[in-house]
Design an enzyme around this catalytic site. Structure first.
Site, PDB file in Angstrom:
ATOM      1  N   VAL A 273       0.895  -1.156   0.000  1.00 34.18           N
ATOM      2  CA  VAL A 273       0.000   0.000   0.000  1.00 34.18           C
ATOM      3  C   VAL A 273       0.935   1.208   0.000  1.00 34.18           C
ATOM      4  CG1 VAL A 273      -1.764   1.280   1.273  1.00 34.18           C
ATOM      5  CG2 VAL A 273      -1.837  -1.219   1.207  1.00 34.18           C
ATOM      6  N   PRO A 274       1.086   1.866  -1.152  1.00 34.13           N
ATOM      7  CA  PRO A 274       2.258   2.724  -1.382  1.00 34.13           C
ATOM      8  C   PRO A 274       2.186   4.103  -0.733  1.00 34.13           C
ATOM      9  CG  PRO A 274       0.863   2.726  -3.319  1.00 34.13           C
ATOM     10  CD  PRO A 274       0.237   1.751  -2.357  1.00 34.13           C
ATOM     11  N   CYS A 275       2.284   4.125   0.597  1.00 31.55           N
ATOM     12  CA  CYS A 275       2.302   5.411   1.296  1.00 31.55           C
ATOM     13  C   CYS A 275       3.548   6.219   0.940  1.00 31.55           C
ATOM     14  CB  CYS A 275       2.203   5.194   2.797  1.00 31.55           C
ATOM     15  SG  CYS A 275       3.377   4.011   3.470  1.00 31.55           S
ATOM     16  N   HIS A 276       4.591   5.555   0.434  1.00 31.44           N
ATOM     17  CA  HIS A 276       5.801   6.278   0.025  1.00 31.44           C
ATOM     18  C   HIS A 276       5.552   7.170  -1.184  1.00 31.44           C
ATOM     19  CE1 HIS A 276       5.751   2.459  -2.218  1.00 31.44           C
ATOM     20  NE2 HIS A 276       6.290   3.142  -3.209  1.00 31.44           N
ATOM     21  N   ARG A 277       4.444   6.953  -1.905  1.00 29.40           N
ATOM     22  CA  ARG A 277       4.139   7.770  -3.087  1.00 29.40           C
ATOM     23  C   ARG A 277       3.361   9.034  -2.741  1.00 29.40           C
ATOM     24  NH1 ARG A 277       2.102   2.548  -6.593  1.00 29.40           N
ATOM     25  NH2 ARG A 277       4.038   1.369  -6.387  1.00 29.40           N
TER      26      ARG A 277
END
Length: 318
Positions: A273-277
């Site tokens: 779940v790409p919270c880094h994006r």
């Protein structure tokens, strides 16, 4: 009854079975590329405005210029210079210019492209709100530490799918990461099970296994608001970016950017779940639960993978 949770001693590196290896035949770990990359990223994060050359980067990290060049290319398909360019503020702002199409058009219309084709093909479901409210009581969560491109990865699963991913760089970090994750569902039962979590670790971090015919099953365990935010993050394509305020607008809560930031920070499925994006409105990287150096590493790694994906169709046409 609340269970007493303690993280056991970390598995020695020599005992790890790496993605792509047969469970019955442990593989010798490769050189720790991420340790070198992490040191280089820490230096570049402080010095990027000076655009340091290869010699300066190598000297700061304590390796030869040839070593730093080869390590970056083996790890992400990028040279250190290209990696630096991928992490500049100007590039982040260019990524954000495409935000409207990222959240409102590209993904929802099912448009394909190199980045989409190399995404994780996640299929997800949310745990019932009741299970979250009682702290995961009745859940059995199996866990194991695995090698990843971003350091040691704690992989946690239920019988319904992947529920947690955390990162660490050392033994003390292992203990903190486990305690952090277990505190989210304090009434769950935790069982160390390397064999059960290995297929998930392999599926997550081996890009050759990112195929639509074998979707990755995940389960989201959080409040209704958190799950809504995490589901929105799943719509942000590989190597793209969005902002907290745009996520808030997308879920129909335009004034809730701060609350969105809190939900992003509590995302239990880092990387997948790409919270880094999620970036600041100006393009700043802002915070990341597992450290800004790791966030920079993941974004740069994705930029390298996306570049490889774009080159592959062209090569096939030649």
């Amino acid at each position: 009854m609340t269970l007493s949770i303690a993280a056991p001693e970390p598995v020695a590196a020599a005992e790890l079975i790496l993605p792509g290896c047969d469970l019955a035949v442990p593989c010798a770990p490769p050189p720790d590329d991420y340790a070198v990359v992490r040191a280089a990223i820490a230096y570049l994060s402080a010095q990027w405005r000076d655009q340091p050359d290869l010699k300066a980067i190598a000297q700061a990290v304590g390796v030869t210029p040839v070593k730093i060049e080869r390590t970056f290319r083996r790890w992400a398909g990028l040279s250190p210079k290209q990696f630096l360019q991928a992490l500049t503020l100007d590039n982040a702002r260019r990524m954000l210019k495409a935000d409207a199409s990222v959240l409102d058009t590209t993904y929802e219309l099912g448009l394909s492209g190199p980045a989409r084709l190399h995404d994780l093909f996640v299929t997800h479901e949310a745990m019932t709100p009741g299970a979250f409210r009682v702290g995961g009581e009745g859940l059995v969560i199996r866990w194991g530490w695995h090698a990843s491109p971003f350091g040691r990865s704690l992989v946690m699963i239920t019988d319904r799918g992947l529920c947690g991913i955390a990162f660490s760089d050392n033994a003390e970090g292992d203990r903190r990461a486990f305690a952090d994750m277990a505190s989210r569902w304090p009434r769950a039962a935790y069982v160390e099970d390397f064999g059960a979590t290995l297929p998930y670790a392999t599926r997550i971090f081996d890009r050759e296994r990112w195929r639509p015919d074998t979707p990755l099953r995940i389960v989201l365990i959080g409040s209704d608001f958190e799950v809504c935010v995490w589901e929105t993050l799943l719509k942000v394509p590989f190597a793209a970016a969005t902002t907290y305020s745009d996520v808030a607008a997308h879920i129909g809560r335009p004034t809730a950017a701060r609350a969105v930031g809190g939900a992003v920070g509590r995302n239990p499925l880092s990387f997948v779940v790409p919270c880094h994006r999620v970036l600041g409105k100006s393009g700043d990287l802002t915070g990341y639960h597992w450290g800004l150096t790791r966030k920079r590493a993941i974004l740069g790694w994705e930029a390298g993978i996306a570049g490889i994906a774009e080159e592959e169709p062209a090569a096939a046409r030649r």
